[in-house]
Write a protein that holds these residues in place. Structure first.
Motif, PDB file in Angstrom:
ATOM      1  N   ALA A 143       0.861  -1.186   0.000  1.00  0.00           N
ATOM      2  CA  ALA A 143       0.000   0.000   0.000  1.00  0.00           C
ATOM      3  C   ALA A 143       0.895   1.232   0.000  1.00  0.00           C
ATOM      4  O   ALA A 143       1.785   1.354   0.840  1.00  0.00           O
ATOM      5  CB  ALA A 143      -0.916   0.005   1.225  1.00  0.00           C
ATOM      6  N   ARG A 144       0.682   2.133  -0.935  1.00  0.00           N
ATOM      7  CA  ARG A 144       1.498   3.340  -1.029  1.00  0.00           C
ATOM      8  C   ARG A 144       1.165   4.282   0.124  1.00  0.00           C
ATOM      9  O   ARG A 144       0.010   4.689   0.283  1.00  0.00           O
ATOM     10  CB  ARG A 144       1.260   4.045  -2.369  1.00  0.00           C
ATOM     11  N   SER A 145       2.167   4.642   0.897  1.00  0.00           N
ATOM     12  CA  SER A 145       1.931   5.501   2.056  1.00  0.00           C
ATOM     13  C   SER A 145       1.386   6.867   1.648  1.00  0.00           C
ATOM     14  O   SER A 145       0.628   7.493   2.403  1.00  0.00           O
ATOM     15  CB  SER A 145       3.224   5.675   2.859  1.00  0.00           C
ATOM     16  N   LEU A 190       6.608   3.066  17.111  1.00  0.00           N
ATOM     17  CA  LEU A 190       5.972   1.757  17.045  1.00  0.00           C
ATOM     18  C   LEU A 190       4.789   1.632  18.002  1.00  0.00           C
ATOM     19  O   LEU A 190       3.739   1.085  17.649  1.00  0.00           O
ATOM     20  CB  LEU A 190       7.013   0.662  17.316  1.00  0.00           C
ATOM     21  N   HIS A 191       4.915   2.154  19.219  1.00  0.00           N
ATOM     22  CA  HIS A 191       3.822   2.040  20.184  1.00  0.00           C
ATOM     23  C   HIS A 191       2.559   2.733  19.679  1.00  0.00           C
ATOM     24  O   HIS A 191       1.461   2.163  19.730  1.00  0.00           O
ATOM     25  CB  HIS A 191       4.234   2.633  21.537  1.00  0.00           C
ATOM     26  N   ASP A 192       2.694   3.971  19.195  1.00  0.00           N
ATOM     27  CA  ASP A 192       1.522   4.693  18.676  1.00  0.00           C
ATOM     28  C   ASP A 192       0.927   3.983  17.468  1.00  0.00           C
ATOM     29  O   ASP A 192      -0.298   3.929  17.312  1.00  0.00           O
ATOM     30  CB  ASP A 192       1.903   6.127  18.299  1.00  0.00           C
ATOM     31  N   TRP A 193       1.785   3.460  16.606  1.00  0.00           N
ATOM     32  CA  TRP A 193       1.309   2.789  15.396  1.00  0.00           C
ATOM     33  C   TRP A 193       0.480   1.549  15.753  1.00  0.00           C
ATOM     34  O   TRP A 193      -0.528   1.256  15.114  1.00  0.00           O
ATOM     35  CB  TRP A 193       2.486   2.401  14.508  1.00  0.00           C
ATOM     36  N   GLY A 217      -5.459   6.762  13.397  1.00  0.00           N
ATOM     37  CA  GLY A 217      -4.521   6.963  12.298  1.00  0.00           C
ATOM     38  C   GLY A 217      -4.992   8.042  11.350  1.00  0.00           C
ATOM     39  O   GLY A 217      -6.173   8.097  10.994  1.00  0.00           O
ATOM     40  N   ASP A 218      -4.076   8.912  10.945  1.00  0.00           N
ATOM     41  CA  ASP A 218      -4.403   9.971   9.994  1.00  0.00           C
ATOM     42  C   ASP A 218      -3.177  10.254   9.144  1.00  0.00           C
ATOM     43  O   ASP A 218      -2.147   9.573   9.231  1.00  0.00           O
ATOM     44  CB  ASP A 218      -4.881  11.229  10.720  1.00  0.00           C
ATOM     45  N   ARG A 219      -3.290  11.275   8.307  1.00  0.00           N
ATOM     46  CA  ARG A 219      -2.208  11.635   7.403  1.00  0.00           C
ATOM     47  C   ARG A 219      -0.933  11.985   8.158  1.00  0.00           C
ATOM     48  O   ARG A 219       0.179  11.622   7.741  1.00  0.00           O
ATOM     49  CB  ARG A 219      -2.653  12.818   6.562  1.00  0.00           C
ATOM     50  N   LEU A 220      -1.062  12.664   9.289  1.00  0.00           N
ATOM     51  CA  LEU A 220       0.107  13.072  10.063  1.00  0.00           C
ATOM     52  C   LEU A 220       0.863  11.864  10.604  1.00  0.00           C
ATOM     53  O   LEU A 220       2.098  11.832  10.579  1.00  0.00           O
ATOM     54  CB  LEU A 220      -0.309  13.991  11.212  1.00  0.00           C
ATOM     55  N   LEU A 221       0.139  10.877  11.099  1.00  0.00           N
ATOM     56  CA  LEU A 221       0.791   9.677  11.636  1.00  0.00           C
ATOM     57  C   LEU A 221       1.497   8.897  10.531  1.00  0.00           C
ATOM     58  O   LEU A 221       2.645   8.471  10.688  1.00  0.00           O
ATOM     59  CB  LEU A 221      -0.236   8.782  12.332  1.00  0.00           C
TER      60      LEU A 221
END
Length: 230
Positions: free
Chosen positions: A82-84, A182-185, A192-196
């Motif tokens: 998936a393209r980020s 990694l923890h937030d992910w 999750g949004d564009r900033l993350l």
């Protein structure tokens, strides 16, 4: 682009000691078998946090994310990557970005160089025994199956423009997961949004400069000999 990976975990599972990922990798996933040539649509180990229980899990998933509305497990278009840059916009990926994010802990992966018909595979490894890659997952349910059966865990690996060692091999590379994010992910409570996504993608650049790679023979079969320098 990331279409072949290596999964060869240390016997004592100390591959991620001292990192945030160690909490997820206390044991091998159920059904574990080492592989040096794992392909899309095969089972890929992923680390995730269970939505309901908050349990940290390391388990296998079908390598190609299947959206919940799909009528069959096999998708019409490739979804193993998936393209980020567009993942928050694409229908197949935008909902998993919000709260179904995972990490794919692999031992290494391959990329190819050269003209069509004479392409050379390169084995690529990180500075540590495990390379965590950012991913997304989805639960797909077989149409007509009962509520307690017919469920399939599916996943995809995020990619971004290449940097570091990867720049000479391909224009795309996996989004390597930084320990700091990694923890937030992996926390489903973090929306999750564009900033993350952008933060995780940018944090992959320094990691790409620490990779090691060498050309190997054409990939045939499966075994540790596949990663021997050509």
């Amino acid at each position: 682009m990331c279409g072949r990976v290596i999964v060869d975990y240390d016997e004592n599972m100390d591959v991620a000691s001292g990192t945030e990922l160690s909490a997820w990798m206390q044991q091998r996933p159920e059904g574990y078998e080492a592989t040096w040539n794992l392909k899309p649509t095969q089972d890929l180990p992923i680390a995730l946090t269970d939505h309901k229980t908050g349990e940290r899990q390391l388990r296998y998933a079908y390598w190609s994310l299947v959206p919940i509305w799909s009528k069959e497990l096999k998708t019409k278009f490739p979804t193993f990557n998936a393209r980020s840059e567009t993942v928050t916009e694409k229908a197949s990926f935008k909902n998993p970005v919000k709260g179904r994010r995972c990490v794919i802990p692999v031992s290494g992966f391959y990329e190819w160089t050269g003209p069509k018909g004479k392409r050379t595979p390169h084995a690529i490894f990180g500075p540590a025994p495990v390379i965590p890659m950012a991913g997304l997952y989805s639960w797909w349910h077989e149409p007509g199956a009962g509520d307690d059966e017919g469920w399939h865990l599916t996943a995809t690996i995020l990619t971004r423009a290449s940097a570091g060692v990867m720049a000479d091999l391909h224009d795309r590379m996996p989004v390597f997961m930084s320990d700091e994010l990694l923890h937030d992910w992996l926390d489903p409570k973090t929306e999750g949004d564009r900033l993350l996504v952008d933060a995780v993608s940018e944090a992959a650049v320094p990691i790409s400069g620490q990779l090691r790679e060498w050309p190997v023979a054409p990939l045939r079969g499966d075994g540790p000999e596949l990663i021997e320098p050509a």
